[in-house]
Design an enzyme around this catalytic site. Structure first.
Site, PDB file in Angstrom:
ATOM      1  N   LYS A  80       0.852  -1.195   0.000  1.00 16.62           N
ATOM      2  CA  LYS A  80       0.000   0.000   0.000  1.00 16.62           C
ATOM      3  C   LYS A  80       0.880   1.234   0.000  1.00 16.62           C
ATOM      4  O   LYS A  80       1.951   1.248   0.602  1.00 16.62           O
ATOM      5  CB  LYS A  80      -0.875   0.016   1.268  1.00 16.62           C
ATOM      6  CG  LYS A  80      -2.098   0.880   1.150  1.00 16.62           C
ATOM      7  CD  LYS A  80      -3.229   0.163   0.428  1.00 16.62           C
ATOM      8  CE  LYS A  80      -4.437   1.053   0.241  1.00 16.62           C
ATOM      9  NZ  LYS A  80      -5.553   0.333  -0.362  1.00 16.62           N
ATOM     10  N   GLY A 180     -20.455   6.567   4.380  1.00 17.69           N
ATOM     11  CA  GLY A 180     -19.656   6.968   3.216  1.00 17.69           C
ATOM     12  C   GLY A 180     -20.435   6.625   1.969  1.00 17.69           C
ATOM     13  O   GLY A 180     -21.018   5.532   1.871  1.00 17.69           O
ATOM     14  N   VAL A 184     -17.165   3.304  -4.075  1.00 16.91           N
ATOM     15  CA  VAL A 184     -17.544   1.913  -3.776  1.00 16.91           C
ATOM     16  C   VAL A 184     -18.990   1.833  -3.293  1.00 16.91           C
ATOM     17  O   VAL A 184     -19.768   0.986  -3.749  1.00 16.91           O
ATOM     18  CB  VAL A 184     -16.575   1.321  -2.725  1.00 16.91           C
ATOM     19  CG1 VAL A 184     -17.121   0.039  -2.145  1.00 16.91           C
ATOM     20  CG2 VAL A 184     -15.205   1.106  -3.341  1.00 16.91           C
ATOM     21  N   ALA A 185     -19.343   2.720  -2.373  1.00  9.87           N
ATOM     22  CA  ALA A 185     -20.702   2.676  -1.815  1.00  9.87           C
ATOM     23  C   ALA A 185     -21.736   2.891  -2.913  1.00  9.87           C
ATOM     24  O   ALA A 185     -22.761   2.203  -2.966  1.00  9.87           O
ATOM     25  CB  ALA A 185     -20.855   3.731  -0.728  1.00  9.87           C
TER      26      ALA A 185
END
Ligand code: NAD
Length: 355
Positions: A80, A180, A184-185
């Site tokens: 990451k 959120g 993605v959501a």
């Protein structure tokens, strides 16, 4: 910051830090484990309060990537990147190019893509300085936006949990509370709304809330989302949100969302288990994005293959639930065991052939 001890505690192979005062870049790349292949994971840009916070995030997120790829059956390791800065005000072409130079110094041991605070367009700028990127736009020969498959995988994971809790994997008429409402959501919500699920969301960004309202999603204040009476609570913003303070407030049967590292501590997974709340391990159900990105490595990208592999998250989640029930352990532990077993097997095979 005691970096080497922190690395040794959880088996991180490498941490690289980079500073480019001219562009203002201050960043860290953490490589957790490359047993299965090159470390892969997005670049996050966030206004971390301290360097120690940025390092902690890089260490946690890179480890989660190792587990995610291992559990998804991918030949990728965990890594990451984090950039310390405000993505709205500090992001410039020079900073992103400097980041690309930094990624390039690792010679392919780390492949980057997007994450919170970075976009596909940013990745194109990074790509000007390094080949070691995945998830570029389809028009550039890449696999495109990772959040589409991530959203599909989360939806499949939710359905597998629903089958376990309610005896049928249909979500129609259920209520999902999303913390959120970013990339993605919103992709997950598309599937839920198609199934006539009631979606309630909270976000700190007005743009995100506008998108939610336009999709027919009910909006609540950020701190109220924990108290929403719902069937599924879906953390889709940042990590550590399932903790000693929030668990008491949850009014759901399932926790299943896209955010990485949702549990503040392993004990929080145990606590959900004790309370009879099914937790869909984040790295298991949010693997659609990395599955999609992996599909472009070493072969032409095929979206159908990527979709089929992402849909398998349903079976993987069901298998984790079965193990958790049989062994009477938390689902988080069962998912860790699945990933650790694959890593151990591959290490064992390599050792046999080395000796
Ligand atoms: P994003 O930046 O598009 O969305 C995150 C949203 O969360 C933003 O709208 C932001 O305003 C909101 N937010 C931040 N703090 C909040 C708070 N306290 N309360 C409510 N909302 C808040 O990012 P994304 O790509 O949708 O990723 C969301 C999560 O999913 C991250 O944890 C990321 O690591 C993880 N994830 C993303 C992918 C992917 O394919 N993009 C894949 C796997 C995991």
């Amino acid at each position: 910051m005691d970096v080497l001890n922190k690395m040794a505690n959880r088996g991180h192979e490498q941490v690289a830090m980079y500073s480019d005062p001219a562009s203002g870049l201050r960043g860290i790349i953490a490589i957790h484990d490359t047993t299965l292949g090159p470390a892969c994971g997005g670049t996050r840009m966030w206004p971390y309060a301290t360097e120690a916070d940025a390092l902690a995030d890089a260490l946690n997120l890179s480890q989660a990537m190792t587990y995610k790829s291992a559990a998804a059956g991918l030949n990728l390791g965990g890594g990451k990147g984090v950039i310390i800065g405000n993505p709205r005000t500090d992001k410039t072409e020079a900073l992103l190019r400097a980041w690309g130079r930094f990624v390039d110094t690792l010679g392919g041991r780390y492949l980057t893509t997007t994450d919170v605070g970075t976009t596909g367009r940013d990745l194109e700028t990074v790509h000007q300085e390094t080949e070691h990127v995945v998830g570029l736009d389809l028009t550039l020969g890449g696999s495109g936006d990772t959040s589409i498959m991530t959203g599909l995988g989360i939806y499949m994971g939710m359905r597998a949990c629903a089958a376990d809790v309610w005896g049928a994997d249909c979500l129609r008429g259920r209520t999902v509370a999303m913390q959120g409402f970013g990339k993605v959501a919103s992709r997950t919500a598309e599937h839920l709304l198609d199934d006539d699920v009631r979606v309630i969301a909270a976000d700190v960004s007005e743009t995100a809330l506008d998108r939610a309202r336009q999709m027919g999603v009910q909006v609540v204040a950020p701190d109220d989302i924990y108290d929403v009476d719902c069937d599924i609570f879906a953390p889709c913003a940042l990590g550590g949100v399932i903790n000693a303070k929030t668990i008491d407030r949850l009014r759901c049967r399932i926790v299943a969302g896209g955010a990485n590292n949702q549990l503040a501590t392993p004990e929080d997974g145990e606590e959900l288990h004790r309370r009879g709340i099914i937790y869909a391990p984040d790295f298991l159900i949010n693997a659609g994005g990395i599955i999609n990105a992996a599909a472009e490595i070493g072969q032409p990208y095929n979206p159908e293959r990527s979709r089929q592999q992402t849909e398998r998250i349903y079976e993987q989640m069901s298998a984790v639930l079965t193990t958790a029930h049989e062994k009477e352990i938390a689902t988080a532990r069962a998912a860790d065991m699945l990933a650790e077993a694959r890593l151990a097997e591959v290490r064992r095979v390599r050792q046999i052939w080395r000796s």
